[in-house]
Every structure is written in structure tokens, then in C-alpha cells.
Scaffold this motif. Structure first.
Motif, PDB file in Angstrom:
ATOM      1  N   LYS A 153     -10.670  16.035   4.718  1.00 60.63           N
ATOM      2  CA  LYS A 153      -9.307  15.089   5.050  1.00 60.63           C
ATOM      3  C   LYS A 153      -9.107  15.473   6.795  1.00 60.63           C
ATOM      4  N   ALA A 154      -8.266  14.715   7.266  1.00 60.54           N
ATOM      5  CA  ALA A 154      -7.567  14.681   8.443  1.00 60.54           C
ATOM      6  C   ALA A 154      -7.084  16.261   8.630  1.00 60.54           C
ATOM      7  N   ASN A 155      -7.037  16.490   9.959  1.00 63.79           N
ATOM      8  CA  ASN A 155      -6.332  17.645  10.267  1.00 63.79           C
ATOM      9  C   ASN A 155      -5.116  17.489  11.333  1.00 63.79           C
ATOM     10  N   PRO A 156      -4.276  18.341  11.553  1.00 65.44           N
ATOM     11  CA  PRO A 156      -3.007  18.021  12.665  1.00 65.44           C
ATOM     12  C   PRO A 156      -3.540  17.722  14.047  1.00 65.44           C
ATOM     13  N   GLN A 157      -4.650  18.235  14.423  1.00 65.60           N
ATOM     14  CA  GLN A 157      -5.280  17.984  15.807  1.00 65.60           C
ATOM     15  C   GLN A 157      -6.083  17.006  16.057  1.00 65.60           C
ATOM     16  N   ASP A 158      -6.331  16.251  15.000  1.00 65.13           N
ATOM     17  CA  ASP A 158      -7.064  15.084  15.025  1.00 65.13           C
ATOM     18  C   ASP A 158      -6.298  13.873  15.740  1.00 65.13           C
ATOM     19  N   LYS A 159      -6.708  13.025  16.442  1.00 61.51           N
ATOM     20  CA  LYS A 159      -6.338  11.696  16.968  1.00 61.51           C
ATOM     21  C   LYS A 159      -5.667  10.794  16.163  1.00 61.51           C
ATOM     22  N   VAL A 160      -4.610  10.219  16.132  1.00 59.67           N
ATOM     23  CA  VAL A 160      -4.251   9.180  15.160  1.00 59.67           C
ATOM     24  C   VAL A 160      -5.052   8.079  15.188  1.00 59.67           C
ATOM     25  N   HIS A 161      -5.757   7.491  16.080  1.00 54.66           N
ATOM     26  CA  HIS A 161      -6.712   6.695  16.057  1.00 54.66           C
ATOM     27  C   HIS A 161      -8.019   7.097  16.884  1.00 54.66           C
ATOM     28  N   PRO A 162      -9.248   6.947  16.241  1.00 53.37           N
ATOM     29  CA  PRO A 162      -9.362   6.349  14.906  1.00 53.37           C
ATOM     30  C   PRO A 162      -9.175   7.332  13.619  1.00 53.37           C
ATOM     31  N   ASN A 163      -9.074   8.769  13.868  1.00 51.07           N
ATOM     32  CA  ASN A 163      -9.266   9.801  12.959  1.00 51.07           C
ATOM     33  C   ASN A 163      -8.435   9.896  11.942  1.00 51.07           C
ATOM     34  N   LYS A 164      -7.303   9.905  11.984  1.00 49.12           N
ATOM     35  CA  LYS A 164      -6.146   9.977  11.035  1.00 49.12           C
ATOM     36  C   LYS A 164      -5.982   8.501  10.209  1.00 49.12           C
ATOM     37  N   ALA A 165      -6.108   7.474  11.101  1.00 48.91           N
ATOM     38  CA  ALA A 165      -6.007   6.123  10.563  1.00 48.91           C
ATOM     39  C   ALA A 165      -7.277   5.738   9.828  1.00 48.91           C
ATOM     40  N   GLU A 166      -8.521   6.148  10.147  1.00 50.62           N
ATOM     41  CA  GLU A 166      -9.487   5.810   9.146  1.00 50.62           C
ATOM     42  C   GLU A 166      -9.400   6.714   7.665  1.00 50.62           C
ATOM     43  N   PHE A 167      -8.852   7.927   7.954  1.00 49.12           N
ATOM     44  CA  PHE A 167      -8.945   8.686   6.536  1.00 49.12           C
ATOM     45  C   PHE A 167      -7.817   8.051   5.711  1.00 49.12           C
ATOM     46  N   ILE A 168      -6.498   7.757   6.194  1.00 48.51           N
ATOM     47  CA  ILE A 168      -5.472   7.468   5.430  1.00 48.51           C
ATOM     48  C   ILE A 168      -5.763   5.966   4.864  1.00 48.51           C
ATOM     49  N   ILE A 210       0.592  -1.256  -0.003  1.00 50.33           N
ATOM     50  CA  ILE A 210      -0.002   0.020  -0.034  1.00 50.33           C
ATOM     51  C   ILE A 210       0.767   1.320  -0.144  1.00 50.33           C
ATOM     52  N   SER A 211       1.939   1.333   0.874  1.00 49.72           N
ATOM     53  CA  SER A 211       2.547   2.472   1.181  1.00 49.72           C
ATOM     54  C   SER A 211       4.065   2.116   1.538  1.00 49.72           C
ATOM     55  N   GLN A 212       5.133   2.507   0.740  1.00 54.84           N
ATOM     56  CA  GLN A 212       6.395   2.233   0.773  1.00 54.84           C
ATOM     57  C   GLN A 212       7.048   3.477   1.446  1.00 54.84           C
ATOM     58  N   VAL A 213       7.385   3.579   2.848  1.00 55.36           N
ATOM     59  CA  VAL A 213       7.866   4.793   3.610  1.00 55.36           C
ATOM     60  C   VAL A 213       9.405   4.816   3.431  1.00 55.36           C
ATOM     61  N   ARG A 214       9.746   5.945   3.445  1.00 53.51           N
ATOM     62  CA  ARG A 214      11.094   6.203   3.947  1.00 53.51           C
ATOM     63  C   ARG A 214      11.505   7.497   4.609  1.00 53.51           C
ATOM     64  N   HIS A 215      12.331   7.524   5.666  1.00 53.93           N
ATOM     65  CA  HIS A 215      12.686   8.595   6.232  1.00 53.93           C
ATOM     66  C   HIS A 215      13.385   9.558   5.588  1.00 53.93           C
ATOM     67  N   TYR A 261      -5.760   5.518   0.826  1.00 59.10           N
ATOM     68  CA  TYR A 261      -4.644   4.802   0.223  1.00 59.10           C
ATOM     69  C   TYR A 261      -5.267   3.250  -0.040  1.00 59.10           C
ATOM     70  N   GLN A 262      -5.794   2.822   0.859  1.00 61.36           N
ATOM     71  CA  GLN A 262      -6.168   1.253   0.835  1.00 61.36           C
ATOM     72  C   GLN A 262      -7.455   1.017  -0.002  1.00 61.36           C
ATOM     73  N   MET A 263      -8.650   1.964   0.378  1.00 58.08           N
ATOM     74  CA  MET A 263      -9.568   1.929  -0.219  1.00 58.08           C
ATOM     75  C   MET A 263      -9.771   2.687  -1.334  1.00 58.08           C
TER      76      MET A 263
END
Length: 471
Positions: free
Chosen positions: A92-107, A45-50, A111-113
Motif C-alpha cells: 500500500k501507499a505510504n505518507p512519503q509517496d507522491k500523490v501522483h502517480p504513487n498514491k493515485a494509482e494505489f487508491i 466510487i467514494s463519497q467524501v466529507r470533511h 476502490y475503483q478496480m
């Protein structure tokens, strides 16, 4: 990195400032929090690199930067740009949203759906649509318009499409035109630099004929990227492809010592795999190397005081729905190998990859990758009881075994003399790498311990709060 990120760049998923990671195949920059979700999706789904703490081939980073700067994110958020989306409450998500579930559901939706990607009109035959898109990709790669090609790939165009009339693939076209960034994008999506066209020529041949020497050298690196990554993981070196050296084979044990029967069985079984199953196993091990290295970078770059929940941890390779359940189970089993066991498997794969390329394949009617995983794991599941400090932290393997302690000791006497034909690796180099590995794993264990302690404290505080609420 080829250049420092501009301060104006923001996370593609939540618009947070100063993203420090990239999703290579999506052409986006992402923040730490969003990256924690990307990592849980899997490399399919996503190939991440720092962006700073991971080595980058310069043209690969340039490709991602070009896509980001030219609005690649609008491909994945196409429908969100429609004013009707705001009216319907989709955002879309914003910086203040919680990672779970808000950002996770959006991402996951993004990318997955592929919930926000532009959809083509439905056709009766999807294969016709994919073929048409692939032909468009074939024509587009001769230009420098990367985002057009990424859009075609996102809709289903095939990077390895063999054009029936032209007699070649998009990578042949890009190489002939000297489009190195297009070649990088195609390779990320699975294009093979070793594919021959109807004249028997590869993309490397066309790059050299056109005088595109940087592109030709990069295509050779891409061709050997899997084995290069495995070798670099063990000894911090890559082969010198310019001078015809294509493999480095580290050795974990003194070659003068007899291998145990179990070790011999593992090697024999690996050699008996069909080329197809061997390639699958090698790709799975590559993904596990990527998971382990990315986890190490992740832990080293995080604010440890905020490393509280298990949700940021990727304990094993995520499930790829395109693979069989048996293969997914084998992939997840790789996470249970300790460093010594895993290094042994990597070395065996490097050795057999070299043997197969030199044209001496073995065949077997009973291919069984699962047996190899069990055999290699069992081979090293007994740890030596020497007074010396162990080389790596021990991780329990899947099954108990009663191997002789002498077999374990033989495997623990390490030297890193590389295959002589590919250049030696000195003992000093090996010791430096080994000490770095030990220090790294110790640091990871320490961080995980801190994480567990913080999690326990958090649970205690939550219980106290619940108790107060009850009163």
C-alpha cells in the motif's frame, strides 16, 4: 462531529497521521492528499466529507467511525494482508509517496478496480451470487455487525433487495430491529426508506411501531435528503419534517415580473420529463452541489502555499461508466453554470419535485434533459450591464444568445420569499447567505489566481533547470 478523532487514527490509504476526511461509503478516514484522489473518482466510487467543516447527521458519523474502528479498511485491502503480497512486491501507499502517480494509482486500484477485495469463487450465473449475498445481507442487518454487511455490499449484495419469501427489504428488517447504524449504511448504498413491503408498510412505519423514534425521524430525513440538500445549498435552511414541512422553495426573481419565453420553455420542458428522467436530472444536480460544496471546503482547509498543481482540482463531475455518454456530458455541463444560473435550475427542480410528490405529474413522449440544460444556461447567459457590482462571477455559457437585457434584469432582481405553505425566508436571511456566497466565490477566485501564479513560477523554474542541464 459526535466526538473528536483520536490522535492514533491514521489515513486508511497511506497511514498518514490525523486524517481530516472520511469516505462515507467505504467506512474509512483519509488524509488531505489521498482525499484529493478520492474526489477525482466521483461519488459513485467514494463519497467524501470533511470531518470538522462539513455538517454531519450524528448517526451517519457514528456509522463511519464504527466501521473504521472495526477494521472496515481490511475489506478493501484484503489480499494485501496476505504475506504473499509482500513477497510479490505489492504494497500500500505510504505518507512519503507522491500523490501522483504513487498514491493515485494505489487508491484507484483499491476502490475503483477493487483489486485487493476478497473474491468469491466464480459461478456461471452472477445473478444467483448477487441474490445469495442479498439474502445474507437481509439476515445480517438485524444485528449490529456493520462490517459484515459492508463486506456483503462490497461483494455485490443489493441494499434495496426485495426478499421474495419475506416480502420486504433489508431496510425494513433493520428498522423493525431498531438498528439505526445499519439503516445509515443501507441508505448510503441506495436503500429507499419509502419502499413498501408486501403489507404496504415502509421502514418508517416499522421504526415508529417499534418505538424507535430517532430512527423514524432519521429515515424521513434520508427520504428527503436530495431536496433538503438542494434547499440548504441555496438558503442555509432545511424543512421541518417533524411538523410536516417537507420542502423549502426559494425564489430567485420577483413573481410579479413576467418570465421570458425562454424561461417558460425551460420550466415546461422540466415538467414534461418522465419521473425517471426527472429523478436522474435531480440526482445529477445533487452531485454537482456536492462537488461545489466539497471544493469550497477543500480550498478553505488547504495550505495555500502547497496548492500548486491542477491535480487537486475537480473541475467537473467525473465520468460514471454506468451512465450513458449523453448523461455524462450533461453532468459535466453543469460545472459551466455560474452561481445564478445554477441556483435557478436548483429552484426549478425543487418546485417540480414538490409538484410531483403532490400527485400532479405531467407526461411527455419527448424527454430531453440536454435541452433543459441548454435552455437554463442560455436563459441567464446575458449579464446585466448595471453599474452595481454583479451578484456572482460570470462564467461563459455554451452558446451565444441574443436575449433581451430586460429578461436578464428581471432574473437579477432577487428576493428569497419561500413558498408560503412551507414557511417564509426573510430578505435579511437571503442577504446574509448571498453575501456569504459572494465572499466565498471571491475567495475561491483569489486562491485559484494564487494557484495559477505558483504554477507559472514552477514552470519557469523547471525550464531554468532544464536549461542548466542542457548546458
Amino acid at each position: 462531529m459526535s466526538k473528536r478523532l483520536r490522535s492514533s487514527e491514521v489515513c486508511a490509504d497511506c497511514s498518514g497521521p490525523d486524517p481530516s476526511w472520511a469516505s462515507v461509503n467505504r467506512g474509512t478516514f483519509i488524509c488531505d492528499e489521498c482525499c484529493s484522489v478520492h474526489r477525482s473518482l466521483g461519488r459513485h466510487i467514494s463519497q467524501v466529507r470533511h470531518l470538522k467543516h462539513t455538517p454531519w447527521p450524528p448517526t451517519l458519523l457514528q456509522m463511519v467511525e464504527t466501521l473504521y474502528n472495526n477494521g472496515a479498511n481490511s475489506i478493501w485491502e484484503h489480499s494485501l494482508l496476505d504475506p504473499a503480497s509482500i513477497m510479490s512486491g505489492r504494497r500500500k501507499a505510504n505518507p512519503q509517496d507522491k500523490v501522483h502517480p504513487n498514491k493515485a494509482e494505489f487508491i484507484r486500484a483499491k476502490y475503483q478496480m477493487l483489486a485487493f477485495v476478497h473474491r468469491l469463487p466464480c459461478r456461471d450465473d452472477d445473478s444467483v451470487t448477487a441474490k445469495d449475498l442479498s439474502k445474507q445481507l437481509h439476515s445480517s442487518v438485524r444485528t449490529g455487525n456493520l462490517e459484515t454487511c459492508l463486506r456483503l455490499l462490497s461483494l455485490g449484495a443489493q441494499a434495496n433487495f426485495f426478499h421474495p419469501e419475506k416480502g420486504n427489504t433489508p431496510l425494513h428488517v433493520a428498522s423493525k430491529a431498531g438498528q439505526i447504524l445499519q439503516a445509515e449504511l443501507l441508505a448510503v448504498y441506495g436503500a429507499d426508506p419509502g419502499t413498501q413491503d408486501s403489507s404496504g408498510k415502509t421502514p418508517v412505519d416499522y421504526a415508529r411501531q417499534g418505538g424507535h423514534h430517532e430512527l423514524a425521524e432519521r429515515l424521513v430525513e434520508i427520504q428527503y435528503e436530495l431536496t433538503d440538500r438542494l434547499a440548504f445549498y441555496l438558503c442555509g435552511r432545511k424543512p421541518d419534517h417533524k411538523n410536516g414541512q417537507h420542502f423549502i422553495i426559494p425564489q430567485m426573481a420577483d413573481s410579479s415580473l413576467d418570465l421570458s419565453e425562454l424561461a417558460k420553455a425551460a420550466k415546461k420542458k422540466l415538467q414534461s420529463l418522465s419521473n425517471h428522467l426527472f429523478e436522474e436530472l435531480a440526482m445529477d444536480v445533487y452531485d454537482e452541489v456536492d462537488r461545489r460544496e466539497t471544493d469550497a471546503v477543500w480550498l478553505a482547509t488547504q495550505n495555500h502555499s502547497t496548492l500548486v498543481t491542477e491535480t487537486t482540482v475537480v473541475p467537473f463531475l467525473p465520468v460514471n461508466p454506468e451512465y450513458s455518454s449523453t448523461r455524462n456530458q450533461g453532468r459535466q455541463k453543469l460545472a459551466r453554470f455560474n452561481a445564478h444560473e445554477f441556483a435557478t435550475l436548483v429552484i426549478d427542480i425543487l418546485s417540480d419535485a414538490k409538484r410531483r410528490q403532490q400527485g400532479s405529474p405531467l407526461s411527455s413522449s419527448k424527454d430531453n434533459v440536454e435541452l433543459i440544460l441548454k435552455t437554463v444556461s442560455n436563459q441567464h447567459s446575458v449579464e446585466s450591464q448595471d453599474n452595481d457590482q454583479p451578484d456572482y462571477d460570470s462564467v461563459a455559457s455554451d452558446e451565444d444568445t441574443d436575449l433581451e437585457a430586460t429578461a436578464s434584469k428581471a432574473n437579477r432582481q432577487k428576493s428569497l420569499d419561500s413558498d408560503l405553505s412551507d414557511g417564509p425566508v426573510t430578505v435579511q436571511e437571503f442577504m446574509e447567505v448571498k453575501n456569504a456566497l459572494v465572499a466565498s466565490e471571491a475567495k475561491i477566485q483569489q486562491l485559484m489566481k494564487v494557484n495559477n501564479n505558483l504554477s507559472d513560477e514552477l514552470r519557469i523554474m523547471q525550464k531554468k533547470l532544464l536549461g542548466k542541464d542542457a548546458n
